[in-house]
Structures are given as C-alpha cells and as structure tokens.
Design a protein around this motif. Structure first.
Motif, mmCIF file in Angstrom:
data_model
loop_
_atom_site.group_PDB
_atom_site.id
_atom_site.type_symbol
_atom_site.label_atom_id
_atom_site.label_comp_id
_atom_site.label_asym_id
_atom_site.label_seq_id
_atom_site.Cartn_x
_atom_site.Cartn_y
_atom_site.Cartn_z
ATOM 1 N N GLY A 136 -3.338 -0.790 0.463
ATOM 2 C CA GLY A 136 -3.833 0.548 1.137
ATOM 3 C C GLY A 136 -5.191 0.310 1.589
ATOM 4 O O GLY A 136 -5.850 -0.701 0.962
ATOM 5 N N ASN A 137 -5.644 1.069 2.224
ATOM 6 C CA ASN A 137 -7.163 0.780 2.841
ATOM 7 C C ASN A 137 -8.009 1.540 1.756
ATOM 8 O O ASN A 137 -7.582 2.639 1.114
ATOM 9 C CB ASN A 137 -7.529 1.203 4.222
ATOM 10 N N LEU A 138 -9.429 1.252 1.552
ATOM 11 C CA LEU A 138 -10.237 1.792 0.595
ATOM 12 C C LEU A 138 -10.335 3.393 0.791
ATOM 13 O O LEU A 138 -10.221 3.953 -0.279
ATOM 14 C CB LEU A 138 -11.602 1.070 1.019
ATOM 15 N N GLN A 139 -10.427 3.630 1.987
ATOM 16 C CA GLN A 139 -10.869 5.256 2.112
ATOM 17 C C GLN A 139 -9.441 6.100 1.700
ATOM 18 O O GLN A 139 -9.786 7.187 1.039
ATOM 19 C CB GLN A 139 -11.004 5.678 3.574
ATOM 20 N N ASP A 140 -8.350 5.784 2.023
ATOM 21 C CA ASP A 140 -7.103 6.520 1.734
ATOM 22 C C ASP A 140 -7.061 6.343 0.031
ATOM 23 O O ASP A 140 -6.765 7.530 -0.489
ATOM 24 C CB ASP A 140 -5.835 5.912 1.947
ATOM 25 N N ASN A 141 -7.331 5.224 -0.598
ATOM 26 C CA ASN A 141 -7.284 5.163 -1.917
ATOM 27 C C ASN A 141 -8.406 5.861 -2.773
ATOM 28 O O ASN A 141 -8.153 6.669 -3.636
ATOM 29 C CB ASN A 141 -7.569 3.897 -2.619
ATOM 30 N N ILE A 142 -9.676 6.233 -2.040
ATOM 31 C CA ILE A 142 -10.759 7.015 -2.611
ATOM 32 C C ILE A 142 -10.270 8.495 -2.432
ATOM 33 O O ILE A 142 -10.650 9.233 -3.436
ATOM 34 C CB ILE A 142 -11.930 6.790 -1.699
ATOM 35 N N LEU A 143 -9.756 8.843 -1.453
ATOM 36 C CA LEU A 143 -9.379 10.205 -1.206
ATOM 37 C C LEU A 143 -8.330 10.701 -2.193
ATOM 38 O O LEU A 143 -8.306 11.601 -2.888
ATOM 39 C CB LEU A 143 -9.012 10.353 0.148
ATOM 40 N N HIS A 144 -7.366 9.764 -2.519
ATOM 41 C CA HIS A 144 -6.289 10.082 -3.339
ATOM 42 C C HIS A 144 -7.012 9.994 -4.736
ATOM 43 O O HIS A 144 -6.407 10.962 -5.395
ATOM 44 C CB HIS A 144 -5.343 8.905 -3.207
#
Length: 238
Positions: A136-144
């Motif tokens: 996954g991309n960085l932003q999606d992982n950060i939000l998760h």
C-alpha cells in the motif's frame, strides 16, 4: 496543551543540553528528550528539566510485547512528563496496554498524553514497500495506523505536517497531531524525507511541533527559535 513548540534536545549529555539552553536563553521552553540523552542520563535529567519549568515530551518510541510496554509505561508515568510515545506498528493491544500502564503509574496529577508514531518521517514509500515489505501507499498506512491508535486509547500521533488534516478528519479534532521534521525555508532537510516549514504545519492543522536541527545548528539558535515561533503562531515567514 496545543500550539507548543518542543525543542529537540538531541545532545549526548545533560551538560551539553543544559549549556545550550542557558547560552541561548531558552529556559522554560517545551523540550523533547529522545533516546540518546535519556539512555545516558536517565530520570535525573527529567527531574532537572521539570525543576526548570520545561514541558517534556519523552520520545522513546516503545515497541515490544504488550506486557513489557505496559510495565515500562507504568514506570515512565511516575516521572511526570507531559507526553510519551510508542510505535503504532506494535499493534492495537500494545497501544491499549501502554495507556493502561500510564494510567496505573500516575499516583497524583495528570496522566501523560500517549502518542503513537505511525511511519517515521525519515521514511518514504520506497522504504515502506521495498525494504519493509508493507503493501500500500504511505498515506493509507499512516491513516490506518492513526485510526488503530485512536481506537486503542492513544491521545494522538506523531506525523508529518501534511498528514495532520486527514488524520483529524478520521480521528476527530481533539486527536493530537505532533509534527517533527520542521525546517525553516533556509535550513537543509538532513535525513528527513517528509519535512515542512512552521507555516505549512500550521496550515496543515498540526497541533504541536518538534524542532531540532533547524534551531540547534543555527548560527543564532534563539533567533531561529523565535522565527519558528512567529511563523507557527502567525502563519507567515518573518
């Protein structure tokens, strides 16, 4: 305790940290104490900083099995610091137990705020995908990871400036966003990959800043701190 600028005391010894504060007339400013300094000086350092009126963010990024983190947090809570943190990648149960440890360790006074580190600001998508094999991309992982932290009792996250608004949209306005990687426009990025100016952090919705080398490496550190403060408070480059 929002709108604070925590000066990163990334010095090898207490004497050097104290000398820097005194020489540059930064007594009483909020400070961040990381692994390098705390592991050398220990609780004595925290006691001295508290006596001198500093708010303290103890930045140890705990990441271990849940029971170990809970017991460590119980001990750290007794130091009277204002904020502590864990790695969100330790999982929901670890975050939950960290909060329980903090609550159990405070006999009187205010429970330290628990922050979770999502993805280090020194990392980018290439490191995440290729080296760590996290999809996954960085932003999606950060939000998760931010949502995971919020659901398990964390009071906020350590994040890059441009991530703060989306995190608040997901986790609520009261969920703290503490932003490192702050640089004045004329300062180098060093080893950080997701950096921002104080004005950009303000615009992005960050609650607090952690500022290190852009102040500690400046020719005039007090003037650099004041410049960061003015830009942070008023949203303009002065």
């Amino acid at each position: 305790m929002t709108n604070k600028i925590f000066l990163a005391l990334d010095f090898p010894t207490l004497d050097e940290a104290r000398s820097f504060i005194d020489q540059n007339e930064l007594q009483g400013v909020p400070v961040k104490v990381g692994m390098e300094l705390f592991y050398r000086e220990g609780p004595r350092l925290i006691e001295l900083l508290k006596q001198n009126g500093h708010d303290i963010f103890l930045d140890l990024k705990l990441h271990d099995i849940p029971i170990t983190v809970e017991r460590a947090m119980k001990n750290l809570a007794g130091l009277g610091v204002d904020m502590v943190n864990v790695h969100a990648l330790g999982g929901g149960d670890m975050i939950k137990r960290a909060k329980e440890g903090l609550m159990a360790g405070v006999a009187v006074g205010v429970i330290p705020k628990l922050l979770a580190v999502t993805i280090l600001t020194s990392m980018d998508n290439h490191i995440l995908n290729r080296e760590m094999k996290i999809e996954g991309n960085l932003q999606d992982n950060i939000l998760h990871l931010s949502e995971l932290a919020a659901k398990n009792g964390a009071d906020g996250v350590v994040c890059a400036a441009h991530e703060a608004k989306k995190i608040k949209d997901m986790c609520g306005k009261s969920f703290l966003t503490v932003t490192p990687g702050i640089r004045l426009a004329e300062s180098p990025d060093d080893d950080q990959k997701r950096v921002a100016t104080p004005a950009a952090a303000r615009e992005g919705g960050a609650d607090m800043l952690v500022v290190g080398r852009t102040i500690t490496n400046a020719k005039e550190p007090k003037a650099a701190y004041e410049k960061v403060e003015k830009e942070w408070l008023y949203g303009v480059k002065l």
